[in-house]
Design an enzyme around this catalytic site. Structure first.
Site, PDB file in Angstrom:
ATOM      1  N   GLY A 146      -3.201   7.815  10.552  1.00 42.24           N
ATOM      2  CA  GLY A 146      -4.219   8.630  11.685  1.00 42.24           C
ATOM      3  C   GLY A 146      -5.416   8.918  11.228  1.00 42.24           C
ATOM      4  O   GLY A 146      -6.838   8.996  10.758  1.00 42.24           O
TER       5      GLY A 146
ATOM      6  N   GLY B  84      -6.527   9.508   7.961  1.00 40.45           N
ATOM      7  CA  GLY B  84      -7.263   8.327   7.198  1.00 40.45           C
ATOM      8  C   GLY B  84      -7.901   7.231   8.113  1.00 40.45           C
ATOM      9  O   GLY B  84      -8.411   6.519   7.887  1.00 40.45           O
TER      10      GLY B  84
ATOM     11  N   CYS C 299       0.391  -1.419  -0.048  1.00 41.38           N
ATOM     12  CA  CYS C 299       0.081   0.109  -0.151  1.00 41.38           C
ATOM     13  C   CYS C 299       0.827   1.339   0.212  1.00 41.38           C
ATOM     14  O   CYS C 299       0.428   2.557  -0.223  1.00 41.38           O
ATOM     15  CB  CYS C 299      -0.667   0.108   1.031  1.00 41.38           C
ATOM     16  SG  CYS C 299       0.296   0.021   2.859  1.00 41.38           S
TER      17      CYS C 299
END
Ligand SMILES: Cc1ncc(COP(=O)(O)O)c(C=O)c1O
Lengths: 426, 504
Positions: free
Chosen positions: B423, B426, B253
């Site tokens: 965090g 997100g 990712c």
């Protein structure tokens, strides 16, 4: 108001009055006198709720009947699903549930050939004794003093005379008793050459789980075979992983000719019991399959539940959990004994089967009461009231086990107080 | 013929998963008293066993999922063994901390039972990584792999669990669900018997973790923008980008999704990318690639983790057999082009802004699709770097390094991690690379600031124990006491207890 839809009671007192009036006055009075007047209302997991709402952690489990706790959701799901398809079935005919369950049972004990079903433990013992008599053409049955195998005709005759004499059901000419852990005494009886079988609980439960001495059970089994008698293991309380193996005798290197199991086999939600026999012993099923009949024995619903009980007990997660629970109580009880050594004097343990010894002839009655007051239900041994039966289940979790020990510790001062007043009376 | 079962059968997998959690709680109870030496011994043993079989499990994972490259997966797996342990070896999460000046003592309290999801993209590496974090933080862990990667995940978890047990860990410390399913994961995540969830995977799973009612560390998807500043060494930057995008076919990712530069630099970057082994698409190729990668139902799953040449063939683009990365070109940085979305495959969208201001504005919006994740900056202009980092809603900006590896701590000094905290941007509770320290809370014993206190004399030795093997009271062990010498045994037990506790 306790409204159950079908019936209702104004209060717990009303229930106790009616129970004494219509059901069993002696039992109602006994528990009131003992200071543990429990009427189990709701129940789930390892918890019982008295009609007053008091919650109790169940360590009685009715001898392992509630091995998985009360109304285990998975077992309830199995039974409910079974009810959409089966009923108790017709005992005359072969059935899918019975055949599958019998096969699964036999697979756990490959030296056995048939599983013969009943509805309760005593019935399975009845079957075991009849089978041994058939196989040996002898009549005499030897058991141990303070052994316990149930209350039906033949089974009650093997046990303590408290339960047989009252009904004139003792049969001194056919049933003999020898002391536990005394192979010589057994040999004296076997020598006479007329003994059909020796029946023994792998660890005598109602006697308070005294442990068989090293080699004792094996010696008994060998002696039986030497004198042409059958060796019967009563696994009603020691089977189903309660001692860490599927059948208690497996841990003692035995190969019984016949063994019986019940209680937890039906998951505490549908009664079923089984008598497992070797090919030789089970020949009567070939000769006359209808020689034994039981309408509710091996009911299809019971077989379905029993089948799933065995499957669950074979899961690695359960086996590991049993190990954790057994080790936890081994450690914790040793610590507890050190803290309360004035009254708590001994621990007998094999797996999840524990007998706790207290320093008074009726010590376990006091401890049972003190625990009850502290939210734990554990029963004394009927045939040795110094010993408290302490029977955790196979899926107990760490938090609950810790809570039990915390409550146990809290109950000890009260037990001490009760014992002191018992000593004064004595 | 077979119309399915006549009876309804309870979900055995679900029931076993609940039992695993129960077992893990037992293991955690004992493991959280282990001392540091025992913890490190178990961690070493697990790292070694995991390293030894890293290649084997990489192969298994690629075979099972069809994603990625065996050699790269092997590297990733290995990074989660000794390297991971080396990074955290000196982080002591076991010993109480004493701060005499502030008169505070801190006692570590591990979470207990971790329920951890392992994604299909990095199944084995995640199993390794989360298991080692659990070991270092003295927690038990129940892993739940992605259904498409269950075989390799289960095999890896078993190897790790066996090594841990052989090194003295309680049985059940590391377990793995064999037959995972969405309902199973949802039910276990909501169980009051688990203490924390480590969720990596699709957005849906991460949101479900946060909705479960249990504490969760969840990390979201990324959509990394790599900005190639005019101050960059273009060739070095292009090499980083190609290395990063072709690493395990971009199945991380942290991989770059967009390469952004300024118009003045556009041709330069294109050329450098070509030199580094990328196929830079013309307009027609770009269109083909777009319509191949985004069908009617969103991103085309078959492209995930496949090689550049494989994808080119499926998309109908002619490329050199040595092409490592496909670079579609969108000349103007608008927000709406599908090619600006996350791509877990070696496709890197190239675009150019008119000036730095526009670049930052675009990058910041593009990064919202992978908010809280990572970005890369290539160049030496410190002012631009700070301005870029300040504007971006991400918690890592990797500088002059491949982002795939860099943000995950393998080409930078960031903590090595397969959980990149996304965090608050997100919608996650954690913005750093997750480490074992996030799985332990500390009980703070705080003395009154004005009250005299001597912390030196406080005995903290009882907070941990050297684990001792216990005798099993099970049937496999010969019986203890015949009744006759019961008193003797009791005496022995009492003595043993006395010696253990010092005095009674
Ligand atoms: C060892 C043993 N055998 C047999 C029985 C009889 O079982 P049931 O009450 O189901 O007839 C019991 C019941 O307590 C038992 O403990």
């Amino acid at each position: 108001m306790f409204n159950y839809g079908y019936f209702s009671f104004a209060s717990k007192e009303e229930l106790l009055t009616k129970a004494a009036e219509y059901w069993n006055p002696g039992k109602v009075k006994f528990w009131q006198d003992a200071g543990t007047p429990m009427v189990i209302d709701r129940r789930e997991g390892y918890f019982l709720h008295d009609m007053t709402g008091k919650r109790l952690i169940d360590l009685h489990l009715n001898g392992g009947t509630y091995n998985f706790g009360h109304r285990h959701p998975e077992l309830v799901e199995v039974l409910k699903s079974g009810l959409d398809y089966f009923d108790i079935g017709n005992h005359w005919f072969p059935s899918v549930a019975r055949a599958a369950f019998a096969e699964k049972l036999v697979a756990t004990t490959p030296h056995m050939k048939y599983a013969i079903f009943g509805a309760g433990g005593a019935e399975a013992v009845e079957l075991a004794i009849k089978t041994a008599r058939y196989a040996t053409k002898r009549k005499k049955i030897v058991s141990i003093i303070k052994g316990y195998h149930g209350h039906s005709g033949l089974s009650v005759a093997t046990g303590d005379e408290r339960f047989s004499k009252i009904f004139l059901a003792d049969r001194p000419e056919e049933f003999f008793q020898v002391p536990f852990n005394d192979p010589d005494a057994l040999e004296q009886e076997l020598k006479k050459g007329d003994v059909a079988a020796f029946i023994i609980e792998t660890i005598p439960a109602t006697y308070g789980f005294p442990m068989p001495e090293d080699g004792y059970l094996k010696a008994c089994q060998d002696l039986c075979h030497k004198y042409g008698a059958k060796f019967i293991s009563d696994e009603v309380q020691t089977g189903l992983m309660r001692t860490g193996v599927m059948w208690g005798w497996q841990g003692y290197g035995l190969k019984p000719d016949i063994f019986v199991c019940g209680k937890g086999l039906g998951g505490g939600i549908y009664p079923v019991s089984a008598c497992m026999v070797t090919e030789e012993c089970g020949q009567w099923q070939v000769e006359d399959g209808a020689a034994h009949i039981s309408t509710a024995g091996g009911s299809e619903l019971g077989c379905l539940v029993g089948h799933h009980v065995l499957e669950m007990l074979q899961r690695p997660e359960i086996i590991s959990n049993i190990d954790f629970v057994a080790n936890f109580f081994a450690r914790s009880m040793a610590e507890m004994m050190a803290r309360h050594s004035d009254l708590f004097v001994g621990v007998r343990q094999r797996g999840l089967v524990l007998g706790l010894e207290f320093d008074h002839p009726e010590g376990a009655i006091a401890v049972s009461r003190a625990l009850y007051e502290n939210g734990v239900w554990a029963i004394f041994s009927s045939l040795d009231k110094r010993v408290l039966q302490f029977k955790p289940g196979v899926v107990k979790d760490v938090e609950l086990c810790q809570e039990i020990m915390d409550r146990f510790d809290a109950a000890m001062p009260r037990a001490r107080q009760l014992l002191r007043s018992m000593r004064r009376v004595a | 013929m077979d119309g399915g079962a006549r009876l309804n059968v309870p979900d055995r997998d679900l029931s076993s998963a609940h039992m695993k959690v129960g077992r893990a709680a037992w293991a955690a109870k004992y493991y959280q008293t282990f001392d540091r030496e025992a913890v490190l011994r178990i961690a070493e043993a697990v790292a070694k066993a995991a390293f030894d079989r890293a290649a084997e499990f990489a192969e298994l994972a690629v075979e099972e999922t069809g994603y990625g490259v065996v050699e790269h997966k092997t590297i990733k797996n290995r990074l989660c063994t000794h390297d991971l342990l080396d990074h955290y070896r000196d982080m002591d999460l076991v010993t109480p901390r004493v701060d005499e000046d502030r008169k505070i003592i801190e006692l570590p309290k591990p979470a207990g039972v971790i329920f951890a999801l392992a994604p299909v993209t990095n199944p084995v590496a995640t199993v390794y990584y989360k298991s080692i974090l659990a070991i270092l933080s003295r927690n038990a862990i129940v892993l739940s792999p992605h259904p498409m990667a269950k075989q390799s995940s289960v095999a890896a978890a078993r190897a790790v669990a066996e090594a841990a047990e052989a090194a003295g860990a309680p049985s059940g410390l590391i377990q793995c669900v064999e037959e995972p399913s969405v309902p199973l994961v949802e039910e276990i995540m909501a169980s009051d018997k688990i203490n924390v969830i480590m969720a990596t995977g699709g957005n849906m799973m991460v949101r479900a973790a946060y909705s479960s009612g249990n504490p969760a560390l969840g990390v979201g998807p990324g959509n990394a923008v790599a900005f190639v500043d005019p101050s960059a060494q273009v060739d070095a930057a292009a090499k980083c980008l190609v290395d990063s995008k072709s690493f395990d076919n971009s199945i991380l990712c942290t991989n770059e999704s967009i390469c952004l530069t300024l118009e003045e630099n556009f041709d330069n970057v294109k050329r450098a990318l070509r030199t580094a082994g990328a196929h830079v698409c013309n307009e027609e190729d770009t269109d083909r690639l777009r319509s191949y990668l985004w069908g009617d139902k969103g991103f085309n799953l078959e492209a995930i983790g496949k090689s550049a040449t494989w994808i080119a063939e499926r998309a109908g683009i002619r490329v050199s057999p040595t092409a490592k990365v496909l670079v579609p070109v969108v000349p103007k940085p608008g927000q709406d082009d599908l090619l600006f979305k996350e791509k877990l495959c070696p496709v890197l969208t190239l675009t150019a802004a008119v000036d730095f201001q526009q670049a930052v504005t675009f990058a910041k919006h593009a990064a919202k699709r992978g908010a809280g994740h990572s970005a890369a900056f290539h160049g030496n202009d410190q002012t631009h770097l700070v301005a870029f980092s300040q504007a971006m809603p991400v918690y890592r900006v990797v500088v002059n390094a491949p982002c795939s590896q860099g943000a995950a701590g393998f080409a930078t000094y960031l903590p090595p991690s397969f959980m990149i905290g996304t965090g608050y941007s997100g919608r996650s509770s954690i913005g750093e690379n997750v480490g074992p320290q996030h799985l332990v809370h500390w009980t703070k014993i705080a003395f009154g600031s004005d009250v005299p206190a001597n912390l030196e004399v406080v005995d903290l030795s009882q907070t941990t124990q050297t684990p001792a093997p216990t005798a099993s009271p099970m049937a496999t062990v010969p019986d203890p006491s015949p009744q006759t010498d019961r008193n003797e045994i009791r005496q022995l037990i009492l003595e043993e207890l006395r010696s253990l506790k010092g005095s009674l």
